[in-house]
Design a protein around this motif. Structure first.
Motif, short mmCIF file in Angstrom:
data_model
loop_
_atom_site.label_atom_id
_atom_site.label_comp_id
_atom_site.label_asym_id
_atom_site.label_seq_id
_atom_site.Cartn_x
_atom_site.Cartn_y
_atom_site.Cartn_z
N ILE A 72 -42.71 -82.10 0.32
CA ILE A 72 -43.37 -80.87 0.77
C ILE A 72 -44.50 -81.20 1.75
O ILE A 72 -44.64 -80.55 2.81
CB ILE A 72 -43.91 -80.08 -0.44
N LYS A 73 -45.30 -82.21 1.44
CA LYS A 73 -46.43 -82.57 2.30
C LYS A 73 -45.95 -83.11 3.64
O LYS A 73 -46.42 -82.68 4.71
CB LYS A 73 -47.29 -83.61 1.58
N ARG A 74 -44.99 -84.03 3.61
CA ARG A 74 -44.53 -84.69 4.83
C ARG A 74 -43.76 -83.72 5.73
O ARG A 74 -44.03 -83.62 6.93
CB ARG A 74 -43.66 -85.89 4.43
N LYS A 75 -42.79 -82.99 5.12
CA LYS A 75 -41.98 -82.07 5.91
C LYS A 75 -42.82 -80.87 6.38
O LYS A 75 -42.57 -80.31 7.46
CB LYS A 75 -40.79 -81.58 5.09
N GLY A 76 -43.80 -80.48 5.56
CA GLY A 76 -44.65 -79.36 5.94
C GLY A 76 -45.43 -79.65 7.21
O GLY A 76 -45.56 -78.80 8.10
N LYS A 77 -46.00 -80.87 7.31
CA LYS A 77 -46.73 -81.26 8.51
C LYS A 77 -45.82 -81.31 9.72
O LYS A 77 -46.17 -80.84 10.81
CB LYS A 77 -47.37 -82.64 8.29
N LYS A 78 -44.63 -81.86 9.53
CA LYS A 78 -43.67 -81.97 10.63
C LYS A 78 -43.24 -80.59 11.12
O LYS A 78 -43.16 -80.34 12.34
CB LYS A 78 -42.46 -82.78 10.16
N PHE A 79 -42.98 -79.69 10.16
CA PHE A 79 -42.52 -78.34 10.50
C PHE A 79 -43.61 -77.57 11.24
O PHE A 79 -43.37 -76.91 12.26
CB PHE A 79 -42.10 -77.62 9.22
N ALA A 80 -44.84 -77.64 10.72
CA ALA A 80 -45.96 -76.92 11.36
C ALA A 80 -46.25 -77.47 12.74
O ALA A 80 -46.53 -76.72 13.69
CB ALA A 80 -47.19 -77.02 10.47
N ALA A 81 -46.17 -78.80 12.89
CA ALA A 81 -46.44 -79.42 14.18
C ALA A 81 -45.43 -79.00 15.23
O ALA A 81 -45.74 -78.92 16.44
CB ALA A 81 -46.46 -80.94 14.04
N ALA A 82 -44.19 -78.71 14.78
CA ALA A 82 -43.14 -78.30 15.71
C ALA A 82 -43.18 -76.80 15.98
O ALA A 82 -42.32 -76.28 16.70
CB ALA A 82 -41.78 -78.70 15.15
N GLY A 83 -44.16 -76.10 15.39
CA GLY A 83 -44.30 -74.66 15.64
C GLY A 83 -43.63 -73.79 14.61
O GLY A 83 -43.50 -72.57 14.81
N THR A 100 -43.09 -71.61 11.16
CA THR A 100 -43.95 -70.71 10.38
C THR A 100 -43.22 -70.23 9.13
O THR A 100 -41.98 -70.19 9.09
CB THR A 100 -44.37 -69.48 11.20
N LEU A 101 -44.00 -69.85 8.14
CA LEU A 101 -43.48 -69.29 6.89
C LEU A 101 -44.11 -67.93 6.66
O LEU A 101 -45.32 -67.77 6.86
CB LEU A 101 -43.80 -70.22 5.71
N GLU A 102 -43.33 -66.97 6.23
CA GLU A 102 -43.89 -65.65 5.92
C GLU A 102 -43.15 -65.05 4.72
O GLU A 102 -42.03 -65.46 4.38
CB GLU A 102 -43.76 -64.72 7.13
N LEU A 109 -39.36 -61.49 0.10
CA LEU A 109 -38.35 -62.10 0.95
C LEU A 109 -39.02 -63.12 1.86
O LEU A 109 -39.76 -62.77 2.79
CB LEU A 109 -37.63 -61.04 1.79
N GLY A 110 -38.79 -64.40 1.56
CA GLY A 110 -39.39 -65.47 2.35
C GLY A 110 -38.55 -65.80 3.57
O GLY A 110 -37.33 -65.92 3.46
N ILE A 111 -39.21 -65.97 4.71
CA ILE A 111 -38.53 -66.31 5.95
C ILE A 111 -39.23 -67.52 6.58
O ILE A 111 -40.46 -67.51 6.77
CB ILE A 111 -38.55 -65.15 6.97
N ALA A 112 -38.45 -68.55 6.89
CA ALA A 112 -38.96 -69.69 7.67
C ALA A 112 -38.45 -69.54 9.10
O ALA A 112 -37.24 -69.33 9.32
CB ALA A 112 -38.48 -71.00 7.07
N ARG A 113 -39.37 -69.62 10.07
CA ARG A 113 -38.99 -69.43 11.47
C ARG A 113 -39.28 -70.71 12.28
O ARG A 113 -40.27 -71.41 12.04
CB ARG A 113 -39.76 -68.26 12.08
N PHE A 114 -38.40 -70.93 13.24
CA PHE A 114 -38.59 -72.05 14.16
C PHE A 114 -38.26 -71.53 15.56
O PHE A 114 -37.17 -71.03 15.81
CB PHE A 114 -37.65 -73.21 13.81
N GLY A 115 -39.24 -71.62 16.41
CA GLY A 115 -39.06 -71.08 17.74
C GLY A 115 -38.85 -69.58 17.72
O GLY A 115 -38.14 -69.02 18.57
N GLY A 116 -39.44 -68.92 16.74
CA GLY A 116 -39.33 -67.47 16.62
C GLY A 116 -38.07 -66.99 15.93
O GLY A 116 -37.94 -65.80 15.61
N GLN A 117 -37.12 -67.90 15.68
CA GLN A 117 -35.86 -67.52 15.04
C GLN A 117 -35.88 -67.90 13.55
O GLN A 117 -36.39 -68.96 13.17
CB GLN A 117 -34.69 -68.23 15.73
N PRO A 118 -35.33 -67.03 12.68
CA PRO A 118 -35.26 -67.38 11.25
C PRO A 118 -34.27 -68.51 11.01
O PRO A 118 -33.13 -68.46 11.50
CB PRO A 118 -34.80 -66.07 10.60
N ALA A 130 -28.45 -76.50 10.82
CA ALA A 130 -28.84 -77.17 12.06
C ALA A 130 -30.30 -77.62 12.03
O ALA A 130 -30.71 -78.48 12.83
CB ALA A 130 -28.62 -76.22 13.25
N HIS A 131 -31.08 -77.07 11.11
CA HIS A 131 -32.51 -77.41 11.02
C HIS A 131 -32.85 -78.08 9.68
O HIS A 131 -33.98 -78.05 9.23
CB HIS A 131 -33.36 -76.15 11.18
#
Length: 707
Positions: A527-538, A540-542, A590-599, A622-623
């Protein structure tokens, strides 16, 4: 010494009376009819000498007691003379009956527990033995909560009019009416003599069943009322017309309950219904003397009597059988009176009515209220859940039914089912499918196996005599599971239990920090390692919760689901309908993880009544390098623990290995399949199931011996 101790009851009960009363106080708030003074008098005056006092010693105290007598070869029954209308089964755990059948002399294969009041009986959930419930009577009670004027105003208009008319007529034909109450032992003894004279002058005197000083009934009531009178817990109420005694009633009680034992009246004065006039005065007195209490009548209420009641409930007999093969043999034999109509002296009145409805929108308001109560236990027990399932999955299915049991006009139980056909087999089955993580009949707090049996019987009859019933997945620890098994046997069906799946869950204590600290180090590091990588790549979680966001949330969920490894939804309207319903209820997470604005990941959680349910999840493969599913689960965990303050998180269906990483506890969901042995197709299914049952019992016996 722990275990059962069996002794001759008449000889040993007096010495055990104090412990008996302690158990009665602990279990049933000192129910007067279970009091040692009542039971001891019954034994003394109506015992045959073959009764056994069965005492179970637990860890340091008595945790079970009842009195039984032989009823034939291998069959035993609760000691219950006709003077007692409710049987005393004093058990902290109904499971103790399993060892009682082994402890009784000879090969005890059946134990009949007679006239069991559902309000004062063990919790049957833990009993592993087969149980058959047979309707016996419908008793009535009057709550003294509130004031008498409000109670009386709520009675039927005809009843109120008749009582006024009887009062006027009594004054015209008999003179002044007065009520006298006697509570001192010497007064009670004299009042009982007058009672006997009055009763002997009527039809009971002609039949030889009236109280008299020289018969067993007279001696019993004199003795028992004297014992209660010594502590101010007995009463005789008399109605006089001038100097003439025209009606009398006998009572025992305590500060919150009166039990009306017997009543009689002068049959020559029936023109002004003296018994009813006395009843009216007695109820008014009870409202003054035992506020927030109850009057219990323990009778098989007639329609006229029911007008006086604030509640009606069944008093059934329970038959406990030694094992499943014996239950199967008994049910398939002609000796079992399996039809409800044959089991009960209905006295031309039954407050229980069964109705069938095709959909949720047609249900009466009391049934919808029952669904509202049920949803506090589990969201899938809500009317909205069934409505969405019905509309999106079974809209074209003509077999949808909602069977509702109403007692005195109030819904007490609902059975949502499908009447389905599989080739030649007609099946009544749970209204559910693979979307369903838990099913149950919807039972109110005052529902019993009697109502559930009537629902099942009606469903079978409406399906042209069904061959099979199947209900799953269910909670085997829930009262409804035990009730369904008993109800099926009670209508002459043979049920079998089967395993469905494991259910991982997490009892929550502490904060999210406490929760994650208890997880494995590998999960925390991921969670810690992937969380930093995911946030650094832009990334988001909502978390979406609001109805105004529901439409967009549905589009995001479908987008992710279509790009996941999962098969397309066979019923595409179910999840959108569920999301909209949950959002309207305030239950949507309903949790949504987005990358580049796409869920790229979505998880549908339900939060209701202090619990969180992880219902459906998916992510775009793919992600996968960002572990968006893991990050989203952690995010929702934080939200539900710290913000929603849930007591439990439930991962619902299955023993998937990854669920153990997030959860701490496992339980099981089981199903019930039952067959109608009176039909060819039903009987055809039995041999395979019975053989499997025997194999299972043999294996369990060997495992127990080895252990």
């Amino acid at each position: 010494m722990m275990g059962w101790d069996l002794k001759p009851a008449r000889e040993h009960f007096p010495a055990f009376a104090e412990a008996w009363d302690r158990l009665n106080a602990e279990l049933y708030a000192s129910h007067p009819m279970f009091d040692s003074r009542f039971v001891g008098s019954l034994l003394e005056h109506f015992g045959n000498g073959d009764e056994l006092l069965c005492i179970h010693h637990g860890a340091g105290s008595v945790d079970g007691a009842l009195i039984v007598r032989p009823r034939g070869r291998g069959r035993w029954a609760l000691f219950l003379p006709s003077q007692a209308q409710a049987g005393a089964v004093m058990l902290k755990n109904a499971k103790l009956l399993e060892t009682l059948l082994l402890a009784l002399p000879g090969y005890a294969w059946s134990l009949d527990l007679l006239s069991i009041d559902p309000l004062y009986s063990p919790d049957w959930t833990q009993l592993g033995l087969p149980r058959i419930v047979m309707p016996h009577a419908n008793t009535m009670a009057i709550s003294t909560r509130g004031d008498f004027a409000a109670y009386w105003q709520a009675r039927p208009k005809n009843l109120r009019h008749n009582i006024s008319r009887y009062l006027r007529r009594a004054k015209q034909v008999a003179g002044a009416i007065s009520v006298h109450c006697f509570t001192k032992p010497n007064e009670i003894a004299e009042a009982l003599k007058r009672y006997g004279v009055l009763e002997s002058a009527g039809w009971k005197g002609e039949e030889g069943t009236a109280i008299a000083p020289d018969n067993a009934q007279g001696r019993f009531y004199t003795d028992m009322l004297g014992r209660f009178g010594a502590t101010g817990q007995a009463m005789v109420m008399e109605l006089h017309a001038g100097e003439r005694l025209v009606a009398s009633r006998l009572f025992i009680g305590h500060p919150t309950m009166w039990i009306a034992l017997k009543t009689t009246y002068d049959e020559t004065q029936s023109a002004f219904a003296p018994g009813r006039l006395l009843l009216h005065d007695m109820i008014e007195r009870a409202f003054n003397e035992i506020p927030d209490g109850s009057i219990e009548f323990y009778t098989n209420a007639t329609r006229d009597q029911a007008d006086w009641a604030t509640s009606l409930r069944p008093i059934p007999h329970h038959q406990i059988l030694r094992n499943e093969p014996i239950a199967t043999a008994l049910i398939t034999s002609k000796s079992l009176p399996h039809r409800l109509a044959k089991n009960q002296n209905r006295n031309a009145f039954d407050p229980l009515q069964i109705h069938s409805f095709p959909n949720v929108s047609s249900l009466p308001s009391s049934a919808l209220e029952l669904f509202e109560q049920a949803e506090t236990r589990y969201p899938e027990f809500a009317a909205g859940w069934f409505d969405n399932l019905h509309r999106s999955v079974f809209a074209e299915d003509p077999g949808m039914r909602y069977y509702v049991a109403e007692r005195a006009g109030k819904a007490v139980a609902i059975l949502p089912v499908r009447l389905a056909r599989y080739g030649l087999v007609r099946r009544v089955e749970a209204l559910g499918n693979f979307y369903t993580s838990l099913y149950s009949p919807i039972l109110g707090d005052d529902a019993t196996e009697v109502e559930l049996a009537a629902l099942l019987e009606t469903a079978s009859r409406n399906h042209e005599g069904a061959h099979e019933m199947r209900f799953a997945p269910m909670d085997p620890e829930a009262p409804a599971y035990a009730a369904t098994l008993a109800a099926l046997r009670s209508i002459g069906w043979i049920p079998f239990r089967y395993f469905c799946f494991g259910n991982w869950h997490l009892p929550v204590s502490g904060s999210r920090q406490d929760y994650f600290q208890q997880r494995e180090g590998q999960l925390r590091n991921t969670i810690k390692r992937k969380g930093k990588k995911f946030a650094a790549a832009g990334g988001t979680l909502e978390i979406i919760t609001e109805p105004t966001q529901a439409e967009a949330a549905i589009a995001d969920f479908i987008h992710v689901y279509s790009r996941s490894w999962k098969k397309p939804e066979p019923y595409p309207e179910f999840i959108p309908g569920l999301i909209c319903w949950l959002a309207a209820k305030g239950w949507l997470r309903l949790g949504i993880a987005r990358f580049g604005g796409q869920p790229i990941a979505a998880q549908l959680w339900i939060v209701a009544h202090g619990k969180a349910y992880i219902y459906k999840l998916a992510y775009d493969e793919a992600h996968a390098q960002y572990a968006p599913g893991t990050l989203l689960t952690a995010h929702l965990m934080e939200h539900t623990i710290d913000r929603d303050r849930v007591r439990e998180v439930d991962y619902l269906i299955g023993d998937d290995e990854y669920k153990k990483t997030w959860m701490s506890n496992r339980r099981e969901r089981w199903g019930i399949v039952a067959f109608n042995p009176r039909t060819f197709q039903g009987a055809l299914q039995l041999p395979k199931q019975i053989i499997g049952q025997v194999i299972r019992l043999t294996r369990e016996k060997k495992e127990a011996q080895a252990g």
